[in-house]
Motif scaffolding. Structure first.
Motif: not given
Length: 497
Positions: A302-307
């Motif tokens: 998802g968006n949990r590991r950086g842009p």
């Protein structure tokens, strides 16, 4: 069998009678299951075997997964389910596509390879019911749902005919609990269900087939450049056609299920009033977009590991979402464009300080991941202001650009049409008659305005505020136009997927 056929009318009347007889609940469920197999077998009876295979494998594999505590065997069992479901899709839907591209790859390095083109018939709805069974196995594997004890309930969950061939893509929690206890439609549910069925058929038969399909087929079918006006008329015609066709099917499916006492999830919420592409995918084919979100985008991180990883995950999700629609590179490009626009929107929102840049906790991700949140302008601020409407029109403009690749038979046709849309060719002899241009223009305006007016409400709420005589008048008008327009039982567009 299609909803817009006289055969379905007879089928549905008989099923309604049987479902309302004083029979044991198990007998009624068996009736529904047999009716669902009959509904599917009308296209090609042997493909019912694939339904049985998918149903049996996922039912028993999920039970074994729930009993197994060791990680290794659980993953192995999940692999069996994934291999079976994805293998069916790969063989029947992508076999020819993969062989064609493999041959082209060998030819590019100087290896001549000729293979007989596989003569495969695509089982109708295979992409839908495999996603249904996969969601069940994955939910059991992730301990988000218990394994169903009743094989009858599970088989009916997979094959329930309203959603079977073109969605909505149901999850276990959406439908299986509804089979636990006897269900029969109330008078209000039956009335509303029949109204939704009529509305869905009106969208399909009168609008999609009767008023829009001709212009879309003409424009996308010509092998030569077109005048700018004709090009835009054809693309807008297809834009309206695919919405009325697919949303019409979903509306029919929800209405038919409600007539039997069952509730299916919404699949469309006025997408042509979307403000931004993330808002579009909250409104268009909702059950697919949330499926891809929960079973692909979030597991990828998802968006949990950086842009950077969020952009990559988003592009992968949309590329595979495009490929899900068809075995063609044009569908891949369609998905890539949506992924690109979503990434650009996310980037702009970050620059403008309109989005939350912090990683999202997993427990929040399932409910509302950032990529699917409200878009460039918060909906509460946009309201019905002209600025919000302008952004909705801008979104619709780019959505129509992407529809070119969705509908065009090849890249050559897509390129010609796009160039024509932006005035690259000198004005020539018009292809479409003036009356066709007016029909497309009027329907497009009515569609966009109605979506904008309805974007923050629902049909149920609007109907509750209207007098009964007005609803009856609208219903009678739709039925009259249906009878006058119905000529042949053309299939719904999404049956091919």
């Amino acid at each position: 069998m299609v909803f817009n056929s006289y055969g379905f009318v007879l089928f549905f009347v008989v099923l309604l009678v049987l479902h309302n007889l004083p029979l044991p609940w198990r007998v009624k469920k068996i009736n529904l299951l047999l009716a669902s197999y009959l509904f599917y077998a009308v296209w090609n009876p042997p493909f019912v075997l694939l339904l049985w295979l998918a149903t049996a494998v996922d039912f028993y594999v999920a039970r074994l997964i729930a009993r197994e505590e060791r990680p290794g065997p659980r993953k192995l069992l999940l692999t069996v389910s994934l291999a079976m479901n994805l293998g069916l899709i790969a063989f029947f839907k992508y076999g020819g596509f993969l062989l064609e591209n493999f041959t082209a790859l060998l030819a590019s390095v100087g290896i001549a390879f000729q293979a007989a083109k596989p003569d495969l018939i695509l089982p109708v709805g295979i992409s839908f019911y495999t996603f249904v069974t996969l969601s069940y196995t994955l939910d059991v594997y992730r301990c988000q749902a218990p394994p169903e004890k009743s094989f009858l309930n599970f088989a009916l969950f997979v094959t329930f005919f309203p959603h079977l061939v073109a969605g909505p893509i149901v999850r276990p929690a959406d439908l299986i609990p509804q089979f636990q206890e006897p269900r029969r439609a109330t008078t209000a549910q039956l009335t509303w269900g029949l109204f939704l069925l009529s509305l869905g058929l009106f969208m399909k038969v009168v609008l999609a087939d009767g008023l829009l399909a001709g212009a879309a087929d003409s424009v996308f079918g010509v092998p030569f450049p077109l005048p700018m006006l004709d090009a835009w008329a054809g693309v807008l015609a297809f834009s309206g056609q695919i919405f009325c066709d697919f949303a019409g099917y979903s509306t029919c499916a929800i209405g038919v299920a409600l007539c039997l006492g069952f509730v299916l999830p919404d699949n469309f919420r006025y997408p042509y009033a979307a403000i931004g592409f993330s808002d579009f995918w909250r409104r268009w084919h909702i059950t697919l977009s949330t499926w891809l979100r929960d079973y692909l985008y979030i597991p990828l991180g998802g968006n949990r590991r950086g842009p950077a990883r969020a952009y990559l995950n988003l592009m992968i999700t949309m590329l595979l979402g495009g490929l899900w629609h068809g075995a063609s590179w044009t569908f891949v490009v369609w998905g890539a464009l949506h992924g690109f626009f979503l990434c650009v929107e996310r980037l702009v929102r970050g620059w403008a300080g309109m989005g939350d840049a912090r990683p999202e906790p997993p427990e929040r991700a399932r409910a509302e991941p950032a990529v699917y949140r409200a878009s460039v302008v918060p909906l509460s601020l946009a309201g019905k202001r002209m600025s919000g409407f302008g952004l909705a029109l801008l979104t619709l403009f780019f959505v129509n650009v992407t529809w070119v690749f969705f509908r065009a038979p090849d890249f050559g046709g897509a390129a010609r049409l796009l160039l024509a849309m932006f005035g690259a060719f000198p004005a020539g002899k018009p292809l479409l008659a003036t009356v066709d241009i007016y029909k497309v223009g009027i329907i497009t305006v009515l569609l966009v305005v109605s979506h904008w007016l309805m974007r923050d409400t629902s049909l149920v709420r609007v109907a509750a505020r209207l007098p009964w005589w007005l609803i009856s008048l609208v219903w009678t008008g739709m039925l009259a136009l249906l009878i006058l327009t119905q000529k042949s039982s053309s299939s719904f567009i999404y049956f091919q997927f």
